[in-house]
Design an enzyme around this catalytic site. Structure first.
Site, PDB file in Angstrom:
ATOM      1  N   HIS A   1      33.357  33.983  34.824  1.00  0.00           N
ATOM      2  CA  HIS A   1      33.300  35.307  34.193  1.00  0.00           C
ATOM      3  C   HIS A   1      34.188  35.410  32.958  1.00  0.00           C
ATOM      4  CE1 HIS A   1      37.005  37.206  36.012  1.00  0.00           C
ATOM      5  NE2 HIS A   1      36.741  36.426  37.045  1.00  0.00           N
TER       6      HIS A   1
ATOM      7  N   GLU B   1      32.552  40.932  36.114  1.00  0.00           N
ATOM      8  CA  GLU B   1      32.856  40.416  37.461  1.00  0.00           C
ATOM      9  C   GLU B   1      33.921  41.272  38.125  1.00  0.00           C
ATOM     10  OE1 GLU B   1      34.981  38.095  40.579  1.00  0.00           O
ATOM     11  OE2 GLU B   1      35.784  38.946  38.748  1.00  0.00           O
ATOM     12  N   GLU B   2      34.916  41.649  37.326  1.00  0.00           N
ATOM     13  CA  GLU B   2      36.092  42.334  37.889  1.00  0.00           C
ATOM     14  C   GLU B   2      35.781  43.750  38.390  1.00  0.00           C
ATOM     15  OE1 GLU B   2      38.771  40.971  38.642  1.00  0.00           O
ATOM     16  OE2 GLU B   2      39.112  39.246  37.331  1.00  0.00           O
TER      17      GLU B   2
ATOM     18  N   HIS C   1      46.187  38.340  38.781  1.00  0.00           N
ATOM     19  CA  HIS C   1      46.097  39.750  38.358  1.00  0.00           C
ATOM     20  C   HIS C   1      47.456  40.342  38.002  1.00  0.00           C
ATOM     21  CE1 HIS C   1      41.796  41.006  39.759  1.00  0.00           C
ATOM     22  NE2 HIS C   1      41.821  39.776  39.284  1.00  0.00           N
TER      23      HIS C   1
ATOM     24  N   ASP D   1      42.436  34.184  34.805  1.00  0.00           N
ATOM     25  CA  ASP D   1      41.302  34.752  35.546  1.00  0.00           C
ATOM     26  C   ASP D   1      40.360  35.424  34.552  1.00  0.00           C
ATOM     27  OD1 ASP D   1      39.607  35.955  37.337  1.00  0.00           O
ATOM     28  OD2 ASP D   1      41.086  37.363  38.120  1.00  0.00           O
TER      29      ASP D   1
ATOM     30  N   ASP E   1      35.952  29.939  39.561  1.00  0.00           N
ATOM     31  CA  ASP E   1      36.837  31.095  39.387  1.00  0.00           C
ATOM     32  C   ASP E   1      38.168  30.795  40.064  1.00  0.00           C
ATOM     33  OD1 ASP E   1      37.780  33.633  38.774  1.00  0.00           O
ATOM     34  OD2 ASP E   1      36.110  34.698  39.721  1.00  0.00           O
TER      35      ASP E   1
HETATM   36 CO    CO Z   1      40.048  38.596  38.924  1.00  0.00          CO
HETATM   37 ZN    ZN Z   2      38.098  36.002  38.591  1.00  0.00          ZN
END
Ligand code: CO
Ligand code: ZN
Length: 326
Positions: A62, A193-194, A302, A163, A216
């Site tokens: 992503h 995606e998130e 994150h 990420d 990922d």
């Molecule tokens: Co993420």
């Molecule tokens: Zn991710």
């Protein structure tokens, strides 16, 4: 691949606003495939044609990152926002943020607040009034914690957003290095995606892959207070067995293990108890397919300072290439 990763990490790419990173990836991947196109949602699809009747392999990473949408500017020129994706406000407060137009500010927490949340945090760009702030920022603009990347000793990297730009970099590099494949291969750089694996869902519906593999990040269980999981930074490529959104096809998991062994790529089995990836939406698109995921172990996911291990990255790349070459 490090230089490529650095380029891919630079652009701001909050969910639904992936144009600028898409441009970088498109240019990077184009020489290695037969066609590149962008679909209605903004997914970038790089297609390397297979022989007549070959199975379709869809690989997905992503392009979007967690971030924020401006909702409002108050009288004092402070900017309020809504989040895109799972923000950890405890780690995000007192970070530098950057907007699409290059405006910079700091995301801070309300002084009275004992804990940080969407309601108690705001962005200060140094403006004194609403009108001064409005010259730089408007409702609907996106921003995120400024991208950064640093090398640490021992082959480790810290920064953001690994990420999932690291997954994007691995796919581009795999497209470059992979030899002839028995498959019809789709390298898909997905959007949104998130916020719930939205791009991969429509892309998989259109492609209808026989086999789908997400590349990922995953968390690790090797730091104080980390979630209980077996994955370690430096332990090799993560081969996902399950996460909260998907149970991977056991036959595909076995195949990944076989390929990792055959190619001498260090690997570890992964079960993530919190979070999901594009694997789930690809598995359940249309009539469904055989789905799995190659995971890059990532500490502090994150947060403004995610950490990855370059040895793991190379193991993930080797495994990805191995799966493409069949
Ligand atoms: Co993420
Ligand atoms: Zn991710």
């Amino acid at each position: 691949m490090y230089e490529l990763l650095k380029e891919i990490m630079k652009p701001l790419s909050v969910s639904g606003r992936e144009e600028s990173v898409r441009r970088v990836i498109e240019k990077a991947v184009e020489p290695y495939v037969d066609e590149v196109y962008t679909d209605a949602l903004g997914n970038l699809i790089a297609h390397k044609r297979g022989g007549e009747g070959s199975q379709k392999l869809m690989l997905a990473a992503h392009m979007d990152e967690i971030g924020f949408f401006v909702t409002d500017i108050d009288d004092k020129g402070m900017i309020h926002f809504s989040n895109a994706g799972g923000i950890r406000f405890d780690t995000t407060a007192y970070s530098e943020v950057v907007f699409e137009n290059g405006t910079r500010g700091i995301l801070v927490g309300n002084d009275d607040a004992s804990s940080f949340s969407l309601d108690t945090c705001y962005v200060d760009i140094g403006a004194k009034t609403r009108s001064e702030a409005a010259k730089k920022v408007k409702t609907g603009d996106t921003f995120a914690v400024a991208s950064n990347i640093r090398r640490l000793p021992g082959g480790r990297l810290v920064g953001r957003p690994f990420d999932d730009r690291i997954g994007c970099a691995i796919l581009v590099e795999a497209a470059k290095r992979a030899d002839v494949s028995p498959y019809d291969v789709y390298y898909v750089f997905t959007v949104q995606e998130e916020v719930g694996c939205r791009g991969s869902r429509t892309a998989a519906y259109a492609i209808m892959p026989d086999i789908a593999i997400a590349v990922d990040i995953t968390k690790t269980g090797d730091t104080p207070g980390a979630p209980k999981m077996a994955v370690k930074l430096g332990g090799g490529a993560g081969i996902k067995i399950k996460d909260n959104s998907v149970i991977c096809d056991p036959a595909l998991v076995d195949k990944m293990i076989e390929v990792a062994k055959a190619r001498g790529a260090k690997y570890q089995l992964e079960i993530l108890t919190m979070g999901g990836t594009d694997t789930s939406s690809m598995q359940a698109a249309g009539a469904g397919c055989s789905a799995g995921c190659i995971s890059i172990p990532t500490r502090y996911a994150h947060t403004p300072l995610e950490m990855i291990d370059w040895g793991d990255v190379n193991a993930c790349l080797e495994l990805t290439i191995g799966m493409i070459e069949g």
